[in-house]
Design an enzyme around this catalytic site. Structure first.
Site, PDB file in Angstrom:
ATOM      1  N   ARG A 194      -3.117   2.059  -4.834  1.00  0.00           N
ATOM      2  CA  ARG A 194      -3.086   0.946  -3.877  1.00  0.00           C
ATOM      3  C   ARG A 194      -3.599   1.371  -2.505  1.00  0.00           C
ATOM      4  O   ARG A 194      -4.126   0.555  -1.739  1.00  0.00           O
ATOM      5  CB  ARG A 194      -1.668   0.389  -3.769  1.00  0.00           C
ATOM      6  CG  ARG A 194      -0.597   1.419  -3.398  1.00  0.00           C
ATOM      7  CD  ARG A 194       0.049   1.119  -2.080  1.00  0.00           C
ATOM      8  NE  ARG A 194       0.912   2.217  -1.658  1.00  0.00           N
ATOM      9  CZ  ARG A 194       1.125   2.528  -0.392  1.00  0.00           C
ATOM     10  NH1 ARG A 194       0.537   1.866   0.583  1.00  0.00           N
ATOM     11  NH2 ARG A 194       1.917   3.536  -0.074  1.00  0.00           N
ATOM     12  N   CYS A 249      -5.693   4.772  -0.531  1.00  0.00           N
ATOM     13  CA  CYS A 249      -6.354   6.038  -0.830  1.00  0.00           C
ATOM     14  C   CYS A 249      -7.033   6.626   0.397  1.00  0.00           C
ATOM     15  O   CYS A 249      -7.959   6.032   0.958  1.00  0.00           O
ATOM     16  CB  CYS A 249      -7.392   5.840  -1.940  1.00  0.00           C
ATOM     17  SG  CYS A 249      -8.256   7.370  -2.342  1.00  0.00           S
ATOM     18  N   ASP A 250      -6.556   7.791   0.799  1.00  0.00           N
ATOM     19  CA  ASP A 250      -7.192   8.622   1.813  1.00  0.00           C
ATOM     20  C   ASP A 250      -8.286   9.416   1.093  1.00  0.00           C
ATOM     21  O   ASP A 250      -8.011  10.400   0.413  1.00  0.00           O
ATOM     22  CB  ASP A 250      -6.135   9.537   2.437  1.00  0.00           C
ATOM     23  CG  ASP A 250      -6.710  10.618   3.339  1.00  0.00           C
ATOM     24  OD1 ASP A 250      -7.938  10.674   3.514  1.00  0.00           O
ATOM     25  OD2 ASP A 250      -5.919  11.428   3.852  1.00  0.00           O
ATOM     26  N   ARG A 308      -0.947   2.135   9.743  1.00  0.00           N
ATOM     27  CA  ARG A 308       0.461   2.475   9.929  1.00  0.00           C
ATOM     28  C   ARG A 308       0.648   3.736  10.768  1.00  0.00           C
ATOM     29  O   ARG A 308       1.577   3.837  11.564  1.00  0.00           O
ATOM     30  CB  ARG A 308       1.101   2.667   8.546  1.00  0.00           C
ATOM     31  CG  ARG A 308       2.496   3.282   8.550  1.00  0.00           C
ATOM     32  CD  ARG A 308       2.959   3.566   7.130  1.00  0.00           C
ATOM     33  NE  ARG A 308       2.047   4.442   6.420  1.00  0.00           N
ATOM     34  CZ  ARG A 308       2.042   5.776   6.522  1.00  0.00           C
ATOM     35  NH1 ARG A 308       2.907   6.378   7.339  1.00  0.00           N
ATOM     36  NH2 ARG A 308       1.193   6.508   5.830  1.00  0.00           N
ATOM     37  N   CYS A 333       1.324   5.824  -3.721  1.00  0.00           N
ATOM     38  CA  CYS A 333      -0.079   5.439  -3.538  1.00  0.00           C
ATOM     39  C   CYS A 333      -0.752   5.318  -4.903  1.00  0.00           C
ATOM     40  O   CYS A 333      -1.287   4.271  -5.240  1.00  0.00           O
ATOM     41  CB  CYS A 333      -0.795   6.459  -2.657  1.00  0.00           C
ATOM     42  SG  CYS A 333      -0.146   6.540  -0.970  1.00  0.00           S
ATOM     43  N   GLU A 361       2.291  20.266  -8.042  1.00  0.00           N
ATOM     44  CA  GLU A 361       2.867  18.971  -7.663  1.00  0.00           C
ATOM     45  C   GLU A 361       3.076  18.089  -8.891  1.00  0.00           C
ATOM     46  O   GLU A 361       4.129  17.455  -9.048  1.00  0.00           O
ATOM     47  CB  GLU A 361       1.977  18.261  -6.656  1.00  0.00           C
ATOM     48  CG  GLU A 361       2.556  16.922  -6.197  1.00  0.00           C
ATOM     49  CD  GLU A 361       1.550  16.051  -5.482  1.00  0.00           C
ATOM     50  OE1 GLU A 361       1.936  15.342  -4.540  1.00  0.00           O
ATOM     51  OE2 GLU A 361       0.359  16.053  -5.877  1.00  0.00           O
ATOM     52  N   TRP A 408       3.952  17.996   0.923  1.00  0.00           N
ATOM     53  CA  TRP A 408       4.956  16.977   1.237  1.00  0.00           C
ATOM     54  C   TRP A 408       5.797  17.334   2.465  1.00  0.00           C
ATOM     55  O   TRP A 408       6.731  16.611   2.807  1.00  0.00           O
ATOM     56  CB  TRP A 408       5.886  16.770   0.040  1.00  0.00           C
ATOM     57  CG  TRP A 408       5.292  15.913  -1.027  1.00  0.00           C
ATOM     58  CD1 TRP A 408       4.668  16.313  -2.179  1.00  0.00           C
ATOM     59  CD2 TRP A 408       5.254  14.488  -1.040  1.00  0.00           C
ATOM     60  NE1 TRP A 408       4.251  15.228  -2.900  1.00  0.00           N
ATOM     61  CE2 TRP A 408       4.588  14.094  -2.232  1.00  0.00           C
ATOM     62  CE3 TRP A 408       5.712  13.498  -0.168  1.00  0.00           C
ATOM     63  CZ2 TRP A 408       4.382  12.756  -2.572  1.00  0.00           C
ATOM     64  CZ3 TRP A 408       5.504  12.169  -0.498  1.00  0.00           C
ATOM     65  CH2 TRP A 408       4.842  11.806  -1.688  1.00  0.00           C
ATOM     66  N   TYR A 460       7.728   9.257  -6.688  1.00  0.00           N
ATOM     67  CA  TYR A 460       7.030   9.336  -7.971  1.00  0.00           C
ATOM     68  C   TYR A 460       7.849   9.805  -9.172  1.00  0.00           C
ATOM     69  O   TYR A 460       8.096   9.042 -10.101  1.00  0.00           O
ATOM     70  CB  TYR A 460       5.814  10.257  -7.818  1.00  0.00           C
ATOM     71  CG  TYR A 460       4.787   9.764  -6.857  1.00  0.00           C
ATOM     72  CD1 TYR A 460       3.835   8.822  -7.236  1.00  0.00           C
ATOM     73  CD2 TYR A 460       4.750  10.233  -5.538  1.00  0.00           C
ATOM     74  CE1 TYR A 460       2.867   8.359  -6.347  1.00  0.00           C
ATOM     75  CE2 TYR A 460       3.794   9.785  -4.640  1.00  0.00           C
ATOM     76  CZ  TYR A 460       2.858   8.854  -5.050  1.00  0.00           C
ATOM     77  OH  TYR A 460       1.911   8.387  -4.170  1.00  0.00           O
ATOM     78  N   ASN A 488      -5.862  13.492  -6.079  1.00  0.00           N
ATOM     79  CA  ASN A 488      -5.484  12.423  -7.002  1.00  0.00           C
ATOM     80  C   ASN A 488      -6.325  12.437  -8.266  1.00  0.00           C
ATOM     81  O   ASN A 488      -5.815  12.228  -9.371  1.00  0.00           O
ATOM     82  CB  ASN A 488      -5.616  11.060  -6.321  1.00  0.00           C
ATOM     83  CG  ASN A 488      -4.762  10.917  -5.079  1.00  0.00           C
ATOM     84  OD1 ASN A 488      -5.203  10.331  -4.092  1.00  0.00           O
ATOM     85  ND2 ASN A 488      -3.547  11.440  -5.087  1.00  0.00           N
ATOM     86  N   ARG A 530       0.523  -1.562 -23.786  1.00  0.00           N
ATOM     87  CA  ARG A 530       1.672  -1.362 -22.900  1.00  0.00           C
ATOM     88  C   ARG A 530       1.923   0.113 -22.596  1.00  0.00           C
ATOM     89  O   ARG A 530       3.037   0.494 -22.232  1.00  0.00           O
ATOM     90  CB  ARG A 530       2.920  -1.984 -23.525  1.00  0.00           C
ATOM     91  CG  ARG A 530       2.745  -3.483 -23.795  1.00  0.00           C
ATOM     92  CD  ARG A 530       3.961  -4.090 -24.463  1.00  0.00           C
ATOM     93  NE  ARG A 530       3.736  -5.503 -24.784  1.00  0.00           N
ATOM     94  CZ  ARG A 530       4.630  -6.287 -25.367  1.00  0.00           C
ATOM     95  NH1 ARG A 530       5.829  -5.795 -25.697  1.00  0.00           N
ATOM     96  NH2 ARG A 530       4.340  -7.558 -25.628  1.00  0.00           N
ATOM     97  N   HIS A 583      -9.937   4.232   2.179  1.00  0.00           N
ATOM     98  CA  HIS A 583     -10.207   4.434   3.593  1.00  0.00           C
ATOM     99  C   HIS A 583     -10.479   5.889   3.961  1.00  0.00           C
ATOM    100  O   HIS A 583     -10.162   6.814   3.212  1.00  0.00           O
ATOM    101  CB  HIS A 583      -9.038   3.902   4.436  1.00  0.00           C
ATOM    102  CG  HIS A 583      -7.703   4.448   4.007  1.00  0.00           C
ATOM    103  ND1 HIS A 583      -6.875   3.768   3.132  1.00  0.00           N
ATOM    104  CD2 HIS A 583      -7.050   5.587   4.331  1.00  0.00           C
ATOM    105  CE1 HIS A 583      -5.771   4.475   2.938  1.00  0.00           C
ATOM    106  NE2 HIS A 583      -5.865   5.580   3.652  1.00  0.00           N
ATOM    107  N   LEU A 584     -11.043   6.041   5.137  1.00  0.00           N
ATOM    108  CA  LEU A 584     -11.239   7.338   5.782  1.00  0.00           C
ATOM    109  C   LEU A 584     -10.609   7.279   7.166  1.00  0.00           C
ATOM    110  O   LEU A 584     -10.776   6.281   7.893  1.00  0.00           O
ATOM    111  CB  LEU A 584     -12.729   7.659   5.922  1.00  0.00           C
ATOM    112  CG  LEU A 584     -13.489   7.944   4.626  1.00  0.00           C
ATOM    113  CD1 LEU A 584     -14.996   7.878   4.869  1.00  0.00           C
ATOM    114  CD2 LEU A 584     -13.092   9.294   4.044  1.00  0.00           C
TER     115      LEU A 584
END
Length: 322
Positions: free
Chosen positions: A224, A226-227, A41, A204, A79, A101, A143, A235, A185, A265-266
């Site tokens: 979903r 992840c850098d 993206r 994410c 954060e 952010w 979030y 995270n 739950r 991903h990287l």
């Protein structure tokens, strides 16, 4: 060296080859050496794999705080505390010196106004001008909004719908863990499909599920996207922090943090960071002390958290992809 395929075999308290941080480094190496190269993206490009899992035992104050580079855990903690307020404007973070952010509202401002203001100047206006911050500093229902004020709608007799009371998922999970620990739950969900198009960035780290066994609170986080180089260190700390806070509030001992990634991903422009970090070895076992127990999960402050025995190697800077 432990492998990614068998993280459950990695002891949580050892240094050297058995150090739990090898899971992270092995994941980074696996992606960089064998990931699928893709245009993403942001237009920067990534190497990516589908699906990964890391496990960390949080017993005795242990935390997944990386030692092969400095992780600014106070920034990540601020954060998380901001998420728990339900706030979606960056101004409270800016006033605390938290920058993570800033790029998203800045990019929106430049796109919509045509004013190519420098990022630092934009952030300073957010800090100095409350009205400007109200107009340009909001991220949409990201979030915290979903965590503590998930929107509901009630059907009316005239066939229309009206806004109902928001759902505080965090408070409900705390109560559920206290009163019905065996439930399946205990979930905090950020992926509100109806509001994704209003968010500066869809969540994410989207789904947290909690599990009680033997008086210990386990947490499973599904992320979903992840850098791994820049995002995942934050995270992991943030998820473990939330788990520790909820454990304290519910009278449970911290158990395992199980992190699961989807598109892992990287970024191609992080090569210098990756090469340098993979040349380093983990050292030491930092721990977290929570110095008091507030009345509720929403009453913690930054001063309630103290990290011991953290002597990381030098930070490695790299650009954030927006």
């Amino acid at each position: 060296m432990a492998t990614l395929e068998s993280p459950e075999t990695i002891p949580s308290k050892l240094t050297g080859p058995g150090h739990p941080e090898w899971q992270y480094l092995d994941l980074m190496r696996r992606i960089w050496e064998g990931g699928s190269e893709r245009i993403d993206r942001t237009g920067i490009g990534t190497r990516s794999i589908a699906g990964a899992m890391l496990r960390f035992d949080l017993a005795d104050g242990a935390m997944p705080l990386l030692t092969t580079k400095r992780v600014y855990w106070k920034t990540a903690t601020r954060e998380m505390l901001w998420f728990l307020t339900g706030e979606t404007n960056i101004r409270p973070l800016v006033l605390q010196g938290v920058k993570i952010w800033n790029e998203w509202p800045h990019a929106r401002y430049v796109k919509e106004t045509g004013d190519n203001i420098a990022l630092d100047d934009f952030v300073q206006r957010i800090a100095d001008d409350e009205e400007f911050a109200r107009q340009w500093g909001d991220l949409g229902p990201v979030y915290g909004k979903q965590w503590v004020d998930w929107p509901t709608y009630r059907y009316r007799k005239d066939g229309l719908y009206e806004r109902g009371p928001g759902i505080n998922q965090v408070a409900e999970v705390v109560e559920s863990l206290r009163n019905n620990p065996g439930s399946r739950r205990h979930i905090i969900e950020g992926w509100n499909v109806a509001e994704l198009d209003r968010m500066a960035l869809p969540p994410c780290h989207k789904t947290y599920q909690f599990h009680v066994a033997g008086g210990r609170l386990n947490c499973m986080l599904y992320q979903r996207s992840c850098d791994v180089a820049l995002g995942l260190p934050f995270n992991l700390w943030s998820a473990a922090l939330l788990q520790r806070m909820i454990a304290q509030q519910t009278g449970l001992e911290p158990g395992e943090l199980v992190w699961m990634g989807g598109d892992v991903h990287l970024y191609l422009n992080h090569e210098h960071l990756i090469t340098e970090q993979l040349s380093r070895e983990p050292q030491g076992n930092p721990t977290l002390e929570i110095t008091r127990k507030p009345d509720t999960i929403f009453d913690y402050t930054i001063d309630d958290f103290v990290v011991h025995d953290y002597a990381p190697q030098a930070p490695i800077k790299a650009p954030v992809a927006v």
